[in-house]
Each structure stands twice: as C-alpha cells, then as structure tokens.
Motif scaffolding. Structure first.
Motif, PDB file in Angstrom:
ATOM      1  N   UNK A   2      33.369   3.463  50.404  1.00 51.56           N
ATOM      2  CA  UNK A   2      34.724   2.973  51.130  1.00 51.56           C
ATOM      3  C   UNK A   2      35.039   3.526  52.526  1.00 51.56           C
ATOM      4  N   UNK A   3      34.996   2.584  53.437  1.00 54.03           N
ATOM      5  CA  UNK A   3      35.298   2.812  54.794  1.00 54.03           C
ATOM      6  C   UNK A   3      36.573   2.574  55.243  1.00 54.03           C
ATOM      7  N   UNK A   4      37.229   3.784  55.813  1.00 56.77           N
ATOM      8  CA  UNK A   4      38.670   3.919  56.119  1.00 56.77           C
ATOM      9  C   UNK A   4      38.869   4.423  57.618  1.00 56.77           C
ATOM     10  N   UNK A   5      39.296   3.719  58.470  1.00 56.42           N
ATOM     11  CA  UNK A   5      39.546   4.437  59.598  1.00 56.42           C
ATOM     12  C   UNK A   5      38.497   5.120  60.459  1.00 56.42           C
ATOM     13  N   UNK A   6      37.362   4.302  60.590  1.00 57.52           N
ATOM     14  CA  UNK A   6      36.048   4.887  61.057  1.00 57.52           C
ATOM     15  C   UNK A   6      35.354   6.205  60.335  1.00 57.52           C
ATOM     16  N   UNK A   7      35.908   6.202  58.808  1.00 53.29           N
ATOM     17  CA  UNK A   7      35.347   7.385  58.218  1.00 53.29           C
ATOM     18  C   UNK A   7      34.668   6.705  57.109  1.00 53.29           C
ATOM     19  N   UNK A   8      33.580   7.158  56.432  1.00 48.45           N
ATOM     20  CA  UNK A   8      32.934   6.516  55.321  1.00 48.45           C
ATOM     21  C   UNK A   8      33.077   7.611  54.338  1.00 48.45           C
ATOM     22  N   UNK A   9      33.523   7.046  52.993  1.00 51.34           N
ATOM     23  CA  UNK A   9      33.758   8.075  51.752  1.00 51.34           C
ATOM     24  C   UNK A   9      32.933   7.352  50.545  1.00 51.34           C
TER      25      UNK A   9
END
Length: 509
Positions: A100-107
């Motif tokens: 999942x990609x959220x606000x410039x971060x990848x989880x």
C-alpha cells in the motif's frame, strides 16, 4: 541453506520513503521479522521473500527483469506479482505481502496467499508416464501438478532413492558438509499428497509406442497417454584393467557417493582420473576430507577446452593452492589395489581411485522403440520426439538450439529441470518452445564458476578481469558470434548474459 535469525534493513510494515525504492534495485528489509525485498516496477511496488527457495541465494543481489527477479547464484526466476517460481532450480514460491502506498510512503501489509494453479485446457492426457527419476522427471511431475493437471502421473526410476539434488553429490555432500536429509527434492509424503505414483528401483524394458504401453522388469505392463523419456546418462567406464575393481569409484548416484564416502574412512591417498568439472569437484571434496589427492588427465591445462587457457590455468592454481597434485598430459593404463600405472611409465600410489571421464546418454530404450536418435533423442523446439505425445528431456534430449543454430545435447542439471517443466506444459497443450539459455555452475572450494550458453567449439575467448582476483568474465565466440559466457565472482554479469541470450533468441520480449 537455512535463513539466519538476524533481519536486515527497515521493517516494511512500518513503511519506508517511496524515494528510497528505485526502479530495478531491490531494497532489503523485513516484514515483522520476516526477511523481504521491495522492488519497484513503474508505479507498482512488490514485496516478496528475500531469499531464493532453492539454495537461499540473496535476491537483493539478483537481477530484476520485467516483473520477475532472478537469483544471482543459480539463476532461478520468480514472479514478483505472485511469488511463483517460474523456472528451476527453484520450485517453491516466495512469500509475498500486499503493498500500500500512502502519502509518499510504501507499506507492506498482510501476507498474501499463493495464487491458485492455472486452469487446465479441456484436452489433457488421460495418464502421464515419466521414465526417469532425476532432474527432468521430477521437474515434469512437479510442473504437471503446479499447472493444475489432475490425472494419473506415474514416475518410474531405476534409482532406489527418491529424486534428489544430484549436483550436491560431488560438492558439499561428498565433502561432508551437507547432511543426507538435504538431498531429497521432496520428502516421500509429497509424492503421496500429489498422487504421484513413484516406482523406485524399477526399469522399463520395452516401449510399445503404438499401443501406448510400457513393459517393466518382471513382466508388468503399464499404460500411458503422454510419455516423458528422462532416462539421463551413465558414467563412461574406463576400458583399462582394474577400472571395475574394488578401489575404483564412479560417481553418478547417491549410492555411488555413499560408497565413496565409506571408502574414505581409513584411506590416506586418492587419485582422480579426469580433470573435468566433476573430477575437480571430487578432488576438492576429498581434500576437504583430509585425503592427499592426485589428479591424472590428458590435457595440458584443466578444462581449457571449455573455459579457455586463462580460467583453466586459474582453476589448476586454485586446486594446487589447496594441496592437489596434478599429473597432466598423462593417462592411467591400469588400476591396481595399491594405485595406478601411468602411460608415461610412472606409478601413483592410491587407496581409492575416483573416475570422472564423462557420461553417455541412456538412449537404448528410445532407439529400440523406433524413435529418431542421433547422438541423443531428437526432439523439436517443444521437446516432442518423432512420435506425437512422446517427449524427451534432460541428458538424452537433442534439441534445436537458437544460440548455436544447431541441434545440441547438454548435460546440465538446470537444463534438465527446465526441459522437464517445458515438456510437462506442452503435454497440456501450451505449445511452449524451449528457449532457456543453458546454465550450470561448478564449485571449487570457496569459488564458483557460472557458465551460460553453449560453446562446444569456439575460436576466440575474450577475458575481462583477472581470475586471480576472484572476479572475471570470459566470452566465447565462433565466427564472430557469442556462444557462451563464463564468470567468476560476477553473478550479475552472468544473469545479464542470460538475458542477452534470451533476447537474441527472441525468448524474452
């Protein structure tokens, strides 16, 4: 082969900066303590297990090709999308996680289940028979089930052991650093669970191809609809006195290896006849067991015909630095209880003699059945023989190779596995051309040589780097055409050479 307890890098479950994940450059990390790599392809990001499921090679040091990743050690190939092992020598899938990609971060989020098998075409064989329990036979049986085939599979093997990792026999297993339980490709329960009827220690005496039946030793007959011939090869026996005596050993099966290991107990000196890859791997393994080792071979430089003079000379120096004594430009004329008599008139004391002078394909069964045989069982690009529905793979198969432009037969473990996979898929109507560039590796102490392509004869060898440094590449040409590449300490270059050959053959679009 086992994963270490210590994890490296950031926990992907906590997220990492998107800018840290560059296209084609795997990032090493973990997900809640489970080793993983993160790989970007365009706008997509994948998180999969960090280690190859074959020999635990570090995939972070591998090569990303499209939406796949290749292992730097032995060229296994995995899908980044579903983790599946696409090409041998790996068979098990990688773990994978939802991204999942959220606000410039990848989880990395929850673990994702393995994808189901592909749907099987409407027309499939009623029953499949596989003759041979080696690399090609096992890979074919595995691929049939992985592709969703649900019909009967019968594997008939002259070996008394379940399919095992044959390359290890001359390497760690003979050296005493690999345990017996590491050798089987699968435990006996797997064959039962997959409903593969594994008949060990049995031989097929005759093929009735028109009647689609096999005649086994003891008179039993078995039917089939599709057939894979994967009868492998057997060691060339030396035609000299004593070559079948109690001190002479050939290495092909795990039983052969066990006999040789038992003979090492109490032995002090060993002679190895033949400076082939197998011969020198055996020499290294016997040195690891503390034996004095002498190698007798007719060539002036070990393996120069295959590897060229520079890399061949390096291999000799490497073995000599570990105490191996060479007797080159010489041959054995007799093996006695106390050692060898040499062609030059000398004698060599030895308690045991290991013989590695090549192998011959087991084509007698195919030839007697009327299949087209010429220095191997002739097959087309899909590995089908001259009789429809009958395939051949591994050491016996001679197929049209687009690298050399000729029909070739190659005695490599990974080639046999990949051919078994291709033959299985073609039994199911896939129409898949075998276009994998031949690959093998050879281990000598702490150095591994990787070889990609096929150059039975070459007129120019170009060396890049210095073998003495442990890092070099040799390219082999015939008539200006590159046929093969050997590397030492340059795993990525070996993978890139593989991709280049595939592109040249049109196998990689």
């Amino acid at each position: 082969m086992s994963q270490g307890a210590e994890t490296i890098g950031e926990d992907f479950a906590l997220g990492i900066d998107s800018a840290a994940v560059v296209e084609g450059a795997p990032v090493r990390g973990h997900v809640g303590g489970k080793d993983a790599i993160m790989v970007r392809k365009g706008d997509e990001v994948f998180v999969v297990g960090a280690f190859c499921t074959h020999y635990h090679g570090p995939l972070a040091e591998g090569l990303v090709v499209g939406d796949t990743i290749r292992c730097p050690w032995h060229h296994a190939c995995f899908s980044l999308r579903d983790g599946q092992a696409l090409r041998a020598p790996a068979f098990d899938a990688l773990a994978r996680w939802r991204v999942e990609q959220v606000d410039g971060r990848i989880f990395a989020r929850e673990r994702v289940k393995t994808a189901p098998p592909r749907p099987v075409p409407a027309r499939v064989p009623r029953a499949v028979a596989i003759i041979g329990g080696g690399a090609a036979g096992f890979a074919a049986a595995h691929a049939l089930r992985a592709e969703g085939y649900d019909g009967p599979i019968e594997m008939i093997s002259a070996d008394s052991a379940e399919p095992y990792d044959r390359p290890n026999l001359s390497k760690d297993y003979l050296a005493g650093t690999a345990q017996p339980e590491w050798l089987p490709l699968r435990d006996p329960a797997w064959y039962r669970e997959q409903r593969i009827d594994l008949r060990l220690g049995r031989r097929v005496e005759r093929l009735d191809l028109s009647g689609r039946r096999l005649l086994l030793d003891g008179g039993e007959t078995r039917g089939f609809d599709a057939l894979l011939l994967a009868t492998g090869a057997e060691p060339v026996r030396l035609p000299i006195p004593g070559a079948e005596g109690s001190t002479a050993f050939y290495l092909r099966s795990v039983a052969d290896a066990d006999r040789l290991i038992a003979a090492c107990s109490g032995a002090r000196r060993a002679a190895v006849i033949g400076a082939s890859f197998i011969g020198l791997e055996v020499a290294a393994a016997l040195r690891a067991r503390g034996l004095e080792v002498h190698v007798v071979a007719p060539e002036a430089v070990p393996m120069a015909r295959i590897l060229g003079p520079d890399l061949g000379a390096h291999v000799r120096r490497l073995h000599e630095s570990h105490g191996v004594v060479f007797h080159l430009e010489n041959t054995a004329t007799e093996i006695g209880s106390g050692g060898l008599t040499l062609k030059n008139g000398g004698a060599l004391a030895a308690d045991i003699v290991a013989i590695g002078v090549g192998v011959r394909p087991n084509t007698a069964l195919a030839e007697a059945a009327g299949l087209s045989v010429d220095r191997g069982v002739l097959v087309d690009a899909c590995l089908e023989t001259s009789v429809p529905g009958v395939y051949a793979a591994g050491d016996i198969a001679r197929w049209p190779d687009r690298i050399t432009g000729e029909a070739v037969r190659v005695e490599h473990w990974v080639v046999a596995e990949r051919q078994g996979q291709t033959a299985a898929r073609n039994m199911l109507g896939r129409g898949e051309r075998f276009d994998a560039a031949p690959f093998f590796w050879s281990q000598h102490y702490d150095q591994a040589i990787s070889y990609i392509g096929h150059a039975p004869a070459w007129d120019r060898a170009e060396l890049s780097g210095d073998p003495a440094s442990g890092s070099c590449e040799v390219s082999y040409f015939a008539g200006g055409r590159k046929l093969a590449v050997a590397t030492l300490g340059r795993d990525l270059d070996s993978l890139r050479a593989e991709v280049a050959f595939e592109k040249a053959m049109g196998a990689l679009l």
